[in-house]
Design a protein around this motif. Sequence first.
Motif, PDB file in Angstrom:
ATOM      1  N   VAL A   1    -102.489  37.541  38.896  1.00  9.65           N
ATOM      2  CA  VAL A   1    -103.792  38.168  38.917  1.00  9.65           C
ATOM      3  C   VAL A   1    -103.692  39.602  39.444  1.00  9.65           C
ATOM      4  O   VAL A   1    -104.263  40.512  38.876  1.00  9.65           O
ATOM      5  CB  VAL A   1    -104.795  37.349  39.768  1.00  9.65           C
ATOM      6  N   VAL A   2    -102.943  39.803  40.531  1.00  9.54           N
ATOM      7  CA  VAL A   2    -102.806  41.138  41.106  1.00  9.54           C
ATOM      8  C   VAL A   2    -102.054  42.057  40.150  1.00  9.54           C
ATOM      9  O   VAL A   2    -102.425  43.213  39.974  1.00  9.54           O
ATOM     10  CB  VAL A   2    -102.118  41.095  42.486  1.00  9.54           C
ATOM     11  N   LEU A   3    -101.011  41.542  39.503  1.00 11.60           N
ATOM     12  CA  LEU A   3    -100.263  42.358  38.551  1.00 11.60           C
ATOM     13  C   LEU A   3    -101.182  42.855  37.438  1.00 11.60           C
ATOM     14  O   LEU A   3    -101.173  44.041  37.100  1.00 11.60           O
ATOM     15  CB  LEU A   3     -99.087  41.581  37.969  1.00 11.60           C
ATOM     16  N   ALA A   4    -101.986  41.978  36.897  1.00  6.41           N
ATOM     17  CA  ALA A   4    -102.925  42.374  35.842  1.00  6.41           C
ATOM     18  C   ALA A   4    -103.912  43.414  36.358  1.00  6.41           C
ATOM     19  O   ALA A   4    -104.248  44.370  35.657  1.00  6.41           O
ATOM     20  CB  ALA A   4    -103.666  41.155  35.310  1.00  6.41           C
ATOM     21  N   ALA A   5    -104.347  43.255  37.585  1.00  6.85           N
ATOM     22  CA  ALA A   5    -105.306  44.204  38.165  1.00  6.85           C
ATOM     23  C   ALA A   5    -104.699  45.590  38.319  1.00  6.85           C
ATOM     24  O   ALA A   5    -105.315  46.586  37.935  1.00  6.85           O
ATOM     25  CB  ALA A   5    -105.805  43.696  39.515  1.00  6.85           C
ATOM     26  N   VAL A   6    -103.486  45.672  38.853  1.00  4.21           N
ATOM     27  CA  VAL A   6    -102.885  46.995  39.060  1.00  4.21           C
ATOM     28  C   VAL A   6    -102.445  47.636  37.754  1.00  4.21           C
ATOM     29  O   VAL A   6    -102.361  48.862  37.660  1.00  4.21           O
ATOM     30  CB  VAL A   6    -101.728  46.981  40.089  1.00  4.21           C
ATOM     31  N   GLN A   7    -102.185  46.827  36.734  1.00  5.98           N
ATOM     32  CA  GLN A   7    -101.854  47.393  35.426  1.00  5.98           C
ATOM     33  C   GLN A   7    -103.072  48.072  34.812  1.00  5.98           C
ATOM     34  O   GLN A   7    -102.937  49.042  34.082  1.00  5.98           O
ATOM     35  CB  GLN A   7    -101.320  46.316  34.483  1.00  5.98           C
TER      36      GLN A   7
ATOM     37  N   TYR B   1    -106.127  47.152  47.781  1.00  2.00           N
ATOM     38  CA  TYR B   1    -106.781  45.924  48.220  1.00  2.00           C
ATOM     39  C   TYR B   1    -105.852  44.708  48.192  1.00  2.00           C
ATOM     40  O   TYR B   1    -106.266  43.614  48.554  1.00  2.00           O
ATOM     41  CB  TYR B   1    -108.018  45.668  47.356  1.00  2.00           C
ATOM     42  N   ALA B   2    -104.612  44.920  47.775  1.00  2.00           N
ATOM     43  CA  ALA B   2    -103.651  43.812  47.707  1.00  2.00           C
ATOM     44  C   ALA B   2    -103.167  43.439  49.107  1.00  2.00           C
ATOM     45  O   ALA B   2    -103.093  44.282  50.006  1.00  2.00           O
ATOM     46  CB  ALA B   2    -102.468  44.208  46.827  1.00  2.00           C
ATOM     47  N   ASP B   3    -102.816  42.195  49.269  1.00  2.00           N
ATOM     48  CA  ASP B   3    -102.250  41.715  50.519  1.00  2.00           C
ATOM     49  C   ASP B   3    -100.959  42.473  50.819  1.00  2.00           C
ATOM     50  O   ASP B   3    -100.255  42.917  49.904  1.00  2.00           O
ATOM     51  CB  ASP B   3    -101.959  40.214  50.375  1.00  2.00           C
ATOM     52  N   ASP B   4    -100.649  42.620  52.094  1.00  2.00           N
ATOM     53  CA  ASP B   4     -99.452  43.357  52.504  1.00  2.00           C
ATOM     54  C   ASP B   4     -98.183  42.843  51.834  1.00  2.00           C
ATOM     55  O   ASP B   4     -97.307  43.631  51.469  1.00  2.00           O
ATOM     56  CB  ASP B   4     -99.280  43.301  54.025  1.00  2.00           C
ATOM     57  N   ILE B   5     -98.065  41.543  51.662  1.00  6.17           N
ATOM     58  CA  ILE B   5     -96.862  40.977  51.044  1.00  6.17           C
ATOM     59  C   ILE B   5     -96.734  41.439  49.600  1.00  6.17           C
ATOM     60  O   ILE B   5     -95.628  41.640  49.088  1.00  6.17           O
ATOM     61  CB  ILE B   5     -96.820  39.434  51.170  1.00  6.17           C
ATOM     62  N   LEU B   6     -97.849  41.650  48.929  1.00  8.80           N
ATOM     63  CA  LEU B   6     -97.819  42.110  47.540  1.00  8.80           C
ATOM     64  C   LEU B   6     -97.500  43.601  47.449  1.00  8.80           C
ATOM     65  O   LEU B   6     -96.943  44.061  46.452  1.00  8.80           O
ATOM     66  CB  LEU B   6     -99.144  41.804  46.851  1.00  8.80           C
ATOM     67  N   ARG B   7     -97.807  44.336  48.496  1.00  9.55           N
ATOM     68  CA  ARG B   7     -97.465  45.762  48.530  1.00  9.55           C
ATOM     69  C   ARG B   7     -95.973  45.968  48.741  1.00  9.55           C
ATOM     70  O   ARG B   7     -95.476  47.076  48.678  1.00  9.55           O
ATOM     71  CB  ARG B   7     -98.230  46.464  49.645  1.00  9.55           C
TER      72      ARG B   7
ATOM     73  N   ASP C   1     -93.891  43.936  46.917  1.00  7.04           N
ATOM     74  CA  ASP C   1     -93.348  43.426  45.656  1.00  7.04           C
ATOM     75  C   ASP C   1     -93.080  44.602  44.715  1.00  7.04           C
ATOM     76  O   ASP C   1     -94.004  45.286  44.275  1.00  7.04           O
ATOM     77  CB  ASP C   1     -94.345  42.451  45.030  1.00  7.04           C
ATOM     78  N   LYS C   2     -91.812  44.828  44.410  1.00  9.93           N
ATOM     79  CA  LYS C   2     -91.433  46.002  43.621  1.00  9.93           C
ATOM     80  C   LYS C   2     -92.093  46.006  42.236  1.00  9.93           C
ATOM     81  O   LYS C   2     -92.535  47.057  41.762  1.00  9.93           O
ATOM     82  CB  LYS C   2     -89.908  46.083  43.487  1.00  9.93           C
ATOM     83  N   GLY C   3     -92.182  44.863  41.601  1.00  7.60           N
ATOM     84  CA  GLY C   3     -92.796  44.791  40.267  1.00  7.60           C
ATOM     85  C   GLY C   3     -94.260  45.165  40.286  1.00  7.60           C
ATOM     86  O   GLY C   3     -94.748  45.893  39.405  1.00  7.60           O
ATOM     87  N   ILE C   4     -94.972  44.699  41.286  1.00 10.70           N
ATOM     88  CA  ILE C   4     -96.399  45.004  41.405  1.00 10.70           C
ATOM     89  C   ILE C   4     -96.598  46.473  41.732  1.00 10.70           C
ATOM     90  O   ILE C   4     -97.433  47.159  41.123  1.00 10.70           O
ATOM     91  CB  ILE C   4     -97.065  44.090  42.451  1.00 10.70           C
ATOM     92  N   VAL C   5     -95.822  46.988  42.670  1.00  9.65           N
ATOM     93  CA  VAL C   5     -95.951  48.400  43.046  1.00  9.65           C
ATOM     94  C   VAL C   5     -95.567  49.300  41.881  1.00  9.65           C
ATOM     95  O   VAL C   5     -96.251  50.289  41.600  1.00  9.65           O
ATOM     96  CB  VAL C   5     -95.130  48.714  44.311  1.00  9.65           C
ATOM     97  N   LEU C   6     -94.504  48.959  41.159  1.00  6.58           N
ATOM     98  CA  LEU C   6     -94.094  49.766  40.014  1.00  6.58           C
ATOM     99  C   LEU C   6     -95.198  49.810  38.963  1.00  6.58           C
ATOM    100  O   LEU C   6     -95.525  50.889  38.433  1.00  6.58           O
ATOM    101  CB  LEU C   6     -92.791  49.220  39.416  1.00  6.58           C
ATOM    102  N   ALA C   7     -95.801  48.680  38.680  1.00  9.85           N
ATOM    103  CA  ALA C   7     -96.901  48.646  37.709  1.00  9.85           C
ATOM    104  C   ALA C   7     -98.068  49.503  38.184  1.00  9.85           C
ATOM    105  O   ALA C   7     -98.689  50.230  37.389  1.00  9.85           O
ATOM    106  CB  ALA C   7     -97.362  47.201  37.482  1.00  9.85           C
ATOM    107  N   ALA C   8     -98.358  49.458  39.458  1.00 10.00           N
ATOM    108  CA  ALA C   8     -99.475  50.235  40.010  1.00 10.00           C
ATOM    109  C   ALA C   8     -99.221  51.731  39.897  1.00 10.00           C
ATOM    110  O   ALA C   8    -100.091  52.481  39.444  1.00 10.00           O
ATOM    111  CB  ALA C   8     -99.724  49.849  41.470  1.00 10.00           C
ATOM    112  N   VAL C   9     -98.027  52.180  40.288  1.00  6.16           N
ATOM    113  CA  VAL C   9     -97.763  53.625  40.262  1.00  6.16           C
ATOM    114  C   VAL C   9     -97.588  54.147  38.842  1.00  6.16           C
ATOM    115  O   VAL C   9     -97.838  55.321  38.584  1.00  6.16           O
ATOM    116  CB  VAL C   9     -96.563  54.030  41.157  1.00  6.16           C
ATOM    117  N   GLN C  10     -97.182  53.296  37.923  1.00  6.22           N
ATOM    118  CA  GLN C  10     -97.097  53.727  36.527  1.00  6.22           C
ATOM    119  C   GLN C  10     -98.496  53.960  35.950  1.00  6.22           C
ATOM    120  O   GLN C  10     -98.672  54.794  35.077  1.00  6.22           O
ATOM    121  CB  GLN C  10     -96.344  52.705  35.687  1.00  6.22           C
ATOM    122  N   GLN C  11     -99.467  53.230  36.474  1.00  7.75           N
ATOM    123  CA  GLN C  11    -100.847  53.397  36.016  1.00  7.75           C
ATOM    124  C   GLN C  11    -101.546  54.502  36.789  1.00  7.75           C
ATOM    125  O   GLN C  11    -102.327  55.269  36.233  1.00  7.75           O
ATOM    126  CB  GLN C  11    -101.594  52.065  36.168  1.00  7.75           C
ATOM    127  N   PHE C  12    -101.282  54.606  38.083  1.00  7.33           N
ATOM    128  CA  PHE C  12    -101.926  55.594  38.964  1.00  7.33           C
ATOM    129  C   PHE C  12    -100.905  55.996  40.019  1.00  7.33           C
ATOM    130  O   PHE C  12    -100.681  55.266  40.982  1.00  7.33           O
ATOM    131  CB  PHE C  12    -103.180  54.973  39.603  1.00  7.33           C
TER     132      PHE C  12
END
Length: 85
Positions: free
Chosen positions: A1-7, A15-21, A23-34
């Motif tokens: 769910v978080v991955l889809a949101a940051v994409q 707004y993601a939990d610290d543990i998700l911040r 996660d390299k995959g989640i962070v990479l998806a987020a910075v590629q979008q913003f």
Amino acid sequence: VVLAAVQQCGWALKYADDILRLDKGIVLAAVQQFGEALQFANESLRKDEEIVLAAVKQNSLAFRYADESLRTDKAVLLSAGLVSN
């Protein structure tokens, strides 16, 4: 769910939990979008060259959120296109 949101909206990393911040995959998806979502990444990922370069590619202003060790690394600055030879 978080991955889809940051994409869809990289800002959602704020707004993601610290543990998700951490996660390299989640962070990479987020910075590629913003790119400036880098500011919400765990400190360890702000030292990750791949993450930082992806963020800067999306928005050069994101470089200010990179770890100081990368902000002063000439090879990173060159890769990011922020300096020339």
